[in-house]
Design a protein around this motif. Structure first.
Motif, short mmCIF file in Angstrom:
data_model
loop_
_atom_site.label_atom_id
_atom_site.label_comp_id
_atom_site.label_asym_id
_atom_site.label_seq_id
_atom_site.Cartn_x
_atom_site.Cartn_y
_atom_site.Cartn_z
N LEU A 136 -43.92 -0.65 36.34
CA LEU A 136 -43.65 0.80 37.03
C LEU A 136 -41.99 1.33 36.34
CD1 LEU A 136 -44.90 3.59 37.55
CD2 LEU A 136 -43.88 3.14 39.91
N ALA A 137 -41.60 0.82 36.15
CA ALA A 137 -39.76 0.83 35.93
C ALA A 137 -40.99 0.76 34.19
CB ALA A 137 -39.04 0.10 36.36
N THR A 138 -41.10 -0.09 33.20
CA THR A 138 -41.15 -0.88 32.21
C THR A 138 -41.84 0.71 31.68
OG1 THR A 138 -41.22 -3.09 32.36
CG2 THR A 138 -42.57 -1.83 30.26
N PHE A 139 -43.28 0.99 32.24
CA PHE A 139 -44.41 2.42 31.56
C PHE A 139 -43.23 3.54 31.76
CE2 PHE A 139 -46.46 5.87 33.31
CZ PHE A 139 -47.27 5.86 31.84
N LEU A 140 -42.22 3.74 33.09
CA LEU A 140 -41.06 4.97 32.59
C LEU A 140 -40.06 5.04 31.83
CD1 LEU A 140 -40.54 5.33 36.65
CD2 LEU A 140 -42.35 7.11 35.18
N ASN A 141 -39.36 4.40 31.78
CA ASN A 141 -38.96 4.05 30.95
C ASN A 141 -38.81 4.24 28.85
OD1 ASN A 141 -36.59 2.87 32.07
ND2 ASN A 141 -36.96 0.96 31.94
N LEU A 142 -40.38 3.55 29.31
CA LEU A 142 -41.04 3.87 26.79
C LEU A 142 -41.72 5.31 27.11
CD1 LEU A 142 -42.99 0.73 27.26
CD2 LEU A 142 -41.05 1.22 26.17
N ILE A 143 -42.20 5.39 28.60
CA ILE A 143 -43.08 7.42 28.22
C ILE A 143 -41.95 8.99 28.32
CG2 ILE A 143 -44.77 6.57 28.58
CD1 ILE A 143 -44.86 8.89 31.71
N GLU A 144 -40.36 7.86 29.77
CA GLU A 144 -39.15 8.99 29.43
C GLU A 144 -39.01 8.39 28.29
OE1 GLU A 144 -39.05 8.96 34.10
OE2 GLU A 144 -37.37 7.88 33.16
N ALA A 145 -38.54 7.87 27.30
CA ALA A 145 -37.70 7.72 26.50
C ALA A 145 -38.45 9.09 24.94
CB ALA A 145 -37.75 6.66 25.49
N HIS A 146 -39.72 8.46 25.57
CA HIS A 146 -40.67 9.63 24.26
C HIS A 146 -40.82 11.14 24.68
CE1 HIS A 146 -44.04 11.02 22.46
NE2 HIS A 146 -44.72 11.77 23.20
N SER A 147 -40.85 11.55 25.82
CA SER A 147 -40.75 12.80 26.17
C SER A 147 -39.67 13.17 26.25
CB SER A 147 -41.57 13.54 27.46
OG SER A 147 -40.55 12.10 28.36
N GLY A 148 -38.56 12.64 26.98
CA GLY A 148 -37.07 13.58 27.30
C GLY A 148 -37.05 13.74 28.12
N SER A 149 -37.85 13.56 29.41
CA SER A 149 -37.08 13.92 30.35
C SER A 149 -37.99 13.31 31.31
CB SER A 149 -38.05 15.63 30.71
OG SER A 149 -39.03 15.42 30.67
N PRO A 150 -37.06 12.94 33.03
CA PRO A 150 -37.37 11.88 33.81
C PRO A 150 -39.00 11.92 34.47
CG PRO A 150 -35.86 12.54 34.31
CD PRO A 150 -35.87 13.34 32.97
N ALA A 151 -39.93 11.16 34.47
CA ALA A 151 -41.22 11.48 34.68
C ALA A 151 -41.19 12.34 36.45
CB ALA A 151 -41.98 10.21 34.85
N ILE A 152 -42.47 12.43 37.41
CA ILE A 152 -42.79 12.85 38.53
C ILE A 152 -43.55 11.72 38.98
CG2 ILE A 152 -43.76 14.37 40.23
CD1 ILE A 152 -42.70 17.00 37.83
N LEU A 153 -43.74 11.24 40.14
CA LEU A 153 -44.49 10.22 40.13
C LEU A 153 -45.02 11.12 41.70
CD1 LEU A 153 -41.94 7.47 41.68
CD2 LEU A 153 -43.28 8.11 38.91
N LEU A 154 -46.28 11.46 40.74
CA LEU A 154 -48.13 11.68 42.30
C LEU A 154 -48.63 10.32 43.08
CD1 LEU A 154 -50.51 14.24 40.88
CD2 LEU A 154 -49.64 12.51 43.38
N LEU A 155 -47.83 10.17 44.09
CA LEU A 155 -48.18 9.42 44.84
C LEU A 155 -49.22 9.94 45.98
CD1 LEU A 155 -44.50 8.15 46.45
CD2 LEU A 155 -46.02 7.31 44.51
#
Length: 214
Positions: A136-155
């Motif tokens: 999950l950390a790997t995924f977040l790092n990659l998409i956040e670099a693309h989007s330019g903002s921290p993601a929201i986690l829908l749990l």
């Protein structure tokens, strides 16, 4: 019989029409997938939809086939929007991130990306917590670099109980619980799916209705 029918209809309208108070939660919106058909976005903006999260990707292989049309429609309607990725614990995080990045255009005006974490029938595996958190950390790092903002986690409750993500990853939390306040994460929630059976003029079928905490 007529009384029973009227009571059932009244209950149905109560369930499908309920939303939390605007006084407590002034910002409210929806989560849309291809299952909702082709929303009439101009009508949705007039019925209290302040924002929309558009399902973009399912795991590492499937793009939501309505995402591009929804993206165009929501922009034309002037409704704030973000992209939602349905994370698959049976697929490599890097593959999922690549599909997200190639499916969702970079847009500084977009809301932070949302990552839905739950269990599905197509994935019966239950990797250990350390592996899930690492992926999950790997995924977040990659998409956040693309989007330019921290993601929201829908749990979802089941996923959070199994992996306790909210206590390990410092991100905004989005929880789900119909008609009652959710209380199953380690940190306070910022978003809440309050009614997954909501019916809204301009969209087919039930839609998830979410609110933002002030």
């Amino acid at each position: 019989m007529a009384v029973v029918l009227l009571a059932a209809l009244g209950l149905w309208h109560l369930v499908t029409g309920w939303t939390p108070s605007r006084d407590e939660y002034p910002v409210q919106g929806i989560v849309v997938t291809a299952a909702n058909g082709k929303p009439v976005w101009s009508r949705l903006g007039a019925t209290g939809v302040d924002f929309a999260y558009l399902t973009a990707v399912e795991g590492a292989q499937t793009r939501d086939n309505q995402f591009e049309a929804n993206l165009e429609g929501v922009k034309q309607a002037g409704i704030r929007y973000g992209a939602l990725h349905h994370f698959d614990i049976c697929r490599l995080a890097s593959d999922q991130a690549m599909l997200f990045i190639t499916s969702v255009p970079r847009d500084p005006a977009a809301l932070p990306p949302a990552v839905q974490l739950d269990f599905t029938e197509s994935c019966t595996s239950r990797p250990n917590r350390a592996l899930i958190l690492s992926e999950l950390a790997t995924f977040l790092n990659l998409i956040e670099a693309h989007s330019g903002s921290p993601a929201i986690l829908l749990l979802t409750p089941e996923f959070e109980k199994e992996y306790q993500v909210s206590s390990a990853i410092d991100r905004t939390v989005w929880l789900e619980r119909n008609w009652m306040l959710p209380d199953y994460s380690a940190r306070p929630w910022v978003m809440w799916t309050a009614n997954s059976a909501r019916r809204v003029d301009g969209i087919d079928g039930p839609v998830r209705w979410a609110v933002v905490r002030k």
